[in-house]
Motif scaffolding. Structure first.
Motif, PDB file in Angstrom:
ATOM      1  N   VAL A  74      16.019  -5.373  -3.857  1.00 47.84           N
ATOM      2  CA  VAL A  74      16.945  -4.123  -3.703  1.00 47.84           C
ATOM      3  C   VAL A  74      16.335  -2.899  -3.246  1.00 47.84           C
ATOM      4  O   VAL A  74      15.706  -2.262  -4.316  1.00 47.84           O
ATOM      5  CB  VAL A  74      17.995  -4.128  -4.962  1.00 47.84           C
ATOM      6  CG1 VAL A  74      18.859  -3.128  -4.628  1.00 47.84           C
ATOM      7  CG2 VAL A  74      18.704  -5.482  -4.992  1.00 47.84           C
ATOM      8  N   GLY A  76      16.913   1.043  -3.159  1.00 48.44           N
ATOM      9  CA  GLY A  76      18.195   1.866  -3.654  1.00 48.44           C
ATOM     10  C   GLY A  76      18.077   3.162  -2.675  1.00 48.44           C
ATOM     11  O   GLY A  76      16.903   3.749  -2.771  1.00 48.44           O
ATOM     12  N   ARG A 100      19.255  10.023 -10.874  1.00 50.39           N
ATOM     13  CA  ARG A 100      19.723   9.079  -9.941  1.00 50.39           C
ATOM     14  C   ARG A 100      18.792   7.896 -10.043  1.00 50.39           C
ATOM     15  O   ARG A 100      19.203   6.698 -10.057  1.00 50.39           O
ATOM     16  CB  ARG A 100      20.290   9.706  -8.762  1.00 50.39           C
ATOM     17  CG  ARG A 100      20.646   8.378  -7.763  1.00 50.39           C
ATOM     18  CD  ARG A 100      22.333   8.179  -8.238  1.00 50.39           C
ATOM     19  NE  ARG A 100      23.101   9.171  -8.112  1.00 50.39           N
ATOM     20  CZ  ARG A 100      23.884   9.566  -7.095  1.00 50.39           C
ATOM     21  NH1 ARG A 100      23.535   9.168  -5.703  1.00 50.39           N
ATOM     22  NH2 ARG A 100      24.691  10.795  -6.948  1.00 50.39           N
ATOM     23  N   MET A 104      19.102   4.015 -10.922  1.00 52.61           N
ATOM     24  CA  MET A 104      18.934   2.882 -10.267  1.00 52.61           C
ATOM     25  C   MET A 104      17.818   1.939 -10.580  1.00 52.61           C
ATOM     26  O   MET A 104      18.142   0.737 -10.573  1.00 52.61           O
ATOM     27  CB  MET A 104      18.608   3.358  -8.706  1.00 52.61           C
ATOM     28  CG  MET A 104      19.787   4.001  -7.947  1.00 52.61           C
ATOM     29  SD  MET A 104      19.065   4.436  -6.214  1.00 52.61           S
ATOM     30  CE  MET A 104      20.914   5.134  -5.656  1.00 52.61           C
ATOM     31  N   ALA A 109      16.899  -1.776  -9.342  1.00 53.48           N
ATOM     32  CA  ALA A 109      16.156  -1.376  -7.901  1.00 53.48           C
ATOM     33  C   ALA A 109      14.689  -1.830  -7.983  1.00 53.48           C
ATOM     34  O   ALA A 109      13.973  -1.382  -9.085  1.00 53.48           O
ATOM     35  CB  ALA A 109      16.410  -0.094  -7.562  1.00 53.48           C
ATOM     36  N   LEU A 112      12.741   2.544  -4.046  1.00 55.69           N
ATOM     37  CA  LEU A 112      13.484   3.723  -3.766  1.00 55.69           C
ATOM     38  C   LEU A 112      13.178   4.006  -2.256  1.00 55.69           C
ATOM     39  O   LEU A 112      12.434   4.406  -2.144  1.00 55.69           O
ATOM     40  CB  LEU A 112      13.452   4.918  -5.021  1.00 55.69           C
ATOM     41  CG  LEU A 112      13.741   4.370  -6.341  1.00 55.69           C
ATOM     42  CD1 LEU A 112      13.357   5.226  -7.405  1.00 55.69           C
ATOM     43  CD2 LEU A 112      15.289   3.805  -6.598  1.00 55.69           C
ATOM     44  N   SER A 277      25.104  -0.998   3.701  1.00 52.67           N
ATOM     45  CA  SER A 277      25.708  -0.359   2.459  1.00 52.67           C
ATOM     46  C   SER A 277      26.810   0.688   2.897  1.00 52.67           C
ATOM     47  O   SER A 277      26.385   1.645   3.367  1.00 52.67           O
ATOM     48  CB  SER A 277      24.965  -0.071   1.533  1.00 52.67           C
ATOM     49  OG  SER A 277      25.507   0.453   0.311  1.00 52.67           O
ATOM     50  N   ARG A 314      19.292  -2.869   1.632  1.00 51.45           N
ATOM     51  CA  ARG A 314      19.206  -1.346   1.286  1.00 51.45           C
ATOM     52  C   ARG A 314      20.701  -0.927   0.813  1.00 51.45           C
ATOM     53  O   ARG A 314      21.486  -1.151   1.661  1.00 51.45           O
ATOM     54  CB  ARG A 314      18.923  -0.483   2.582  1.00 51.45           C
ATOM     55  CG  ARG A 314      18.591   0.909   2.400  1.00 51.45           C
ATOM     56  CD  ARG A 314      17.919   1.655   3.721  1.00 51.45           C
ATOM     57  NE  ARG A 314      17.835   2.873   3.463  1.00 51.45           N
ATOM     58  CZ  ARG A 314      18.804   3.874   3.937  1.00 51.45           C
ATOM     59  NH1 ARG A 314      19.979   3.486   4.149  1.00 51.45           N
ATOM     60  NH2 ARG A 314      18.598   5.157   3.588  1.00 51.45           N
ATOM     61  N   HIS A 316      23.574   1.456  -1.781  1.00 50.17           N
ATOM     62  CA  HIS A 316      23.799   2.583  -2.539  1.00 50.17           C
ATOM     63  C   HIS A 316      24.224   2.262  -4.024  1.00 50.17           C
ATOM     64  O   HIS A 316      23.799   2.873  -4.748  1.00 50.17           O
ATOM     65  CB  HIS A 316      25.132   3.465  -2.009  1.00 50.17           C
ATOM     66  CG  HIS A 316      25.051   4.161  -0.657  1.00 50.17           C
ATOM     67  ND1 HIS A 316      25.306   3.306   0.552  1.00 50.17           N
ATOM     68  CD2 HIS A 316      24.490   5.106  -0.392  1.00 50.17           C
ATOM     69  CE1 HIS A 316      24.787   4.121   1.570  1.00 50.17           C
ATOM     70  NE2 HIS A 316      24.696   5.236   1.020  1.00 50.17           N
ATOM     71  N   ASP A 317      24.870   1.018  -4.141  1.00 48.60           N
ATOM     72  CA  ASP A 317      25.420   0.534  -5.137  1.00 48.60           C
ATOM     73  C   ASP A 317      24.471  -0.303  -5.729  1.00 48.60           C
ATOM     74  O   ASP A 317      24.646  -1.864  -5.716  1.00 48.60           O
ATOM     75  CB  ASP A 317      26.998  -0.088  -5.104  1.00 48.60           C
ATOM     76  CG  ASP A 317      27.692   1.129  -4.258  1.00 48.60           C
ATOM     77  OD1 ASP A 317      28.181   2.161  -5.085  1.00 48.60           O
ATOM     78  OD2 ASP A 317      28.066   0.810  -3.354  1.00 48.60           O
ATOM     79  N   VAL A 318      23.585  -0.124  -6.751  1.00 50.99           N
ATOM     80  CA  VAL A 318      22.597  -1.140  -7.262  1.00 50.99           C
ATOM     81  C   VAL A 318      23.077  -2.051  -8.169  1.00 50.99           C
ATOM     82  O   VAL A 318      22.557  -3.215  -8.052  1.00 50.99           O
ATOM     83  CB  VAL A 318      21.181  -0.475  -7.745  1.00 50.99           C
ATOM     84  CG1 VAL A 318      20.067  -1.113  -8.402  1.00 50.99           C
ATOM     85  CG2 VAL A 318      20.731   0.532  -6.504  1.00 50.99           C
ATOM     86  N   THR A 321      24.985  -4.960  -6.743  1.00 54.38           N
ATOM     87  CA  THR A 321      24.307  -5.797  -5.808  1.00 54.38           C
ATOM     88  C   THR A 321      23.330  -6.547  -6.542  1.00 54.38           C
ATOM     89  O   THR A 321      23.191  -7.938  -6.355  1.00 54.38           O
ATOM     90  CB  THR A 321      23.580  -4.816  -5.038  1.00 54.38           C
ATOM     91  OG1 THR A 321      24.468  -3.923  -4.454  1.00 54.38           O
ATOM     92  CG2 THR A 321      22.736  -5.529  -3.896  1.00 54.38           C
TER      93      THR A 321
END
Length: 337
Positions: A74, A76, A100, A104, A109, A112, A277, A314, A316-318, A321
Motif C-alpha cells: 500500500v 499512501g 498525516r 498512514m 502504509a 509514502l 483511489s 496507491r 488515500h484511505d490506508v 485498504t
C-alpha cells in the motif's frame, strides 16, 4: 501479429504441476488470455506462452527501495498541494504533513508518495521553485522521523533532485518520462527506482479528444517502450514500476478495461502499480460524491488488484485498504501475517 498474454491469476493450493509461478509472489497461472490486435481473445495453456513472456511473468521481483514485493503493498498518497482533486489544501505545513504520514504508517502504509503538483484533469503546471518549496520540507521531516520508503511524485528533474536530497528514494513520474527529458537520465545515473505511468498528454488536455486503437494494448506498448528506454539507460526491470494510469486520458470504459486486465502488465517483467483511489469514474459508477465519499469503491478496486497480484496500490484511505488486503490474503492463501 504481436500477441499479448494476460495471466489468469490463481492463489489456491490446487496447483497443477504445469503451473507457472507469478512474479515471485503467492500467485500462479496455468492459463492466460491471449490478445492480438483485430482478433478475438483466446485462452491458452501456460506451457503455450512464448518463452520470453514466460520469463518476464515468472521473474522474481526484487525489493523496491528495500520493500519486499511478495504481496500487494500500500502506497499512501500525501498531497501537499492547494488544488488536488480530493485532498488539496488539507496539509498546510510540514508538521501537518508529518502527522498525516505518521497516521498512514501506523495504519499500515508500506510507502509514502509525496506530491507538490496537482495532476487532476485541467490542472496547470506548477513552477519548479514553488513545487520544491512545497515538497522539500515535508520529505525532510518525514525522512527524519519515519523509516518507510518515500516516493516523490513529480515530472521534473530539478524537483526530483531536491526530493532525493531531502530523503526520497523513488521517483514517480505521471508523464511516463516524456515531460522532462533529463529526469530519466538523472534517475539512471543515481540508480533510483522509478515508476513510469501512462497518460494521454499533460493534465491540461489529457481528457480532451480521448482516442485509442485498443486501450489495453496501446497502454502496454507505451509502457514497454518506456521500460526499454530506462533499461537502455542502465536501470533494471526490477527498479522500474509500471502504472497503466487509471483516469489519465481515459474514459470510464477505458479505466474498467485496464482494471479488468491489469494482470497483463506483469508481462513487462516489472512491478505493477495501480492508482484508482477516489477517482471520478468511481463516483460516476456508484454515485458517491464528493471524492472523500468514494472510500468503499476505492477499496473494492484495491482488492480486485490484489486478486490479480498487483504489487502496489496507491491510495488515500490506508486503514480500510490495509484491512481489506489482510482479509483477502488470509482467504486466498491462509497467510495471517
Amino acid at each position: 501479429m504481436k500477441r499479448y498474454y494476460r495471466p489468469i491469476v490463481r492463489f489456491d493450493a490446487a496447483r497443477p504441476e504445469t503451473a507457472l509461478p507469478l512474479a515471485g509472489g503467492a500467485g500462479w497461472l496455468s492459463q492466460a488470455i491471449c490478445f492480438q490486435r483485430g482478433g478475438a481473445a483466446q485462452t491458452v495453456e501456460a506451457q503455450d506462452i512464448p518463452a520470453d513472456w514466460q520469463d518476464r511473468l515468472t521473474a522474481q521481483r526484487p525489493p523496491l527501495a528495500g520493500l519486499a514485493l511478495d504481496r500487494t503493498r500500500v502506497m499512501g498518497i500525501l498531497n501537499v498541494t492547494p488544488d488536488s482533486f480530493s485532498d488539496g489544501g488539507s496539509l498546510h505545513s510540514a508538521a501537518a504533513a508529518l502527522r498525516r504520514a505518521e497516521d498512514m504508517v501506523e495504519a499500515g502504509a508500506d510507502i509514502l508518495d509525496v506530491g507538490g503538483e496537482s495532476t487532476r484533469p485541467g490542472a496547470q503546471t506548477v513552477p519548479i521553485a514553488a513545487e520544491i518549496a512545497r515538497i522539500e520540507p515535508v520529505i525532510r521531516a518525514i525522512a527524519s522521523d519515519i523509516t518507510v520508503p518515500i516516493s516523490i511524485d513529480t515530472r521534473k528533474s530539478a524537483v526530483a533532485e531536491a526530493a532525493v536530497t531531502a530523503g526520497a528514494g523513488l521517483v514517480n513520474d505521471v508523464s511516463g518520462f516524456t515531460y522532462d527529458p533529463m529526469l530519466a537520465h538523472y534517475c539512471a545515473r543515481e540508480g533510483l527506482p522509478v515508476c513510469v505511468m501512462h497518460t494521454l498528454g499533460p493534465p491540461e488536455t489529457m481528457q480532451d479528444n480521448i482516442a485509442y486503437d485498443d486501450v489495453l494494448l496501446d497502454v502496454f506498448d507505451f509502457l514497454e517502450t518506456q521500460v526499454q528506454m530506462l533499461v537502455d539507460l542502465g536501470l533494471s526491470r526490477g527498479q522500474i514500476v509500471v502504472d497503466p494510469g487509471i483516469g489519465f486520458g481515459k474514459t470510464i470504459d477505458h479505466n474498467l478495461t485496464l482494471l479488468r486486465h491489469a494482470a497483463l502488465f506483469h508481462g513487462l517483467g516489472c512491478p505493477v502499480l495501480v492508482g484508482a483511489s477516489r477517482k471520478g469514474f468511481i463516483g460516476t459508477i456508484t454515485g458517491a460524491s464528493p471524492a472523500v465519499e468514494r472510500v468503499h469503491g476505492s477499496v473494492a478496486v484495491a482488492q480486485a488488484m490484489a486478486a490479480q497480484a498487483i504489487q502496489i496500490v496507491r491510495v488515500h484511505d490506508v486503514a480500510p485498504t490495509v484491512q481489506a488486503l489482510v482479509m483477502h490474503r488470509a482467504i486466498e492463501t491462509g497467510d495471517l501475517s
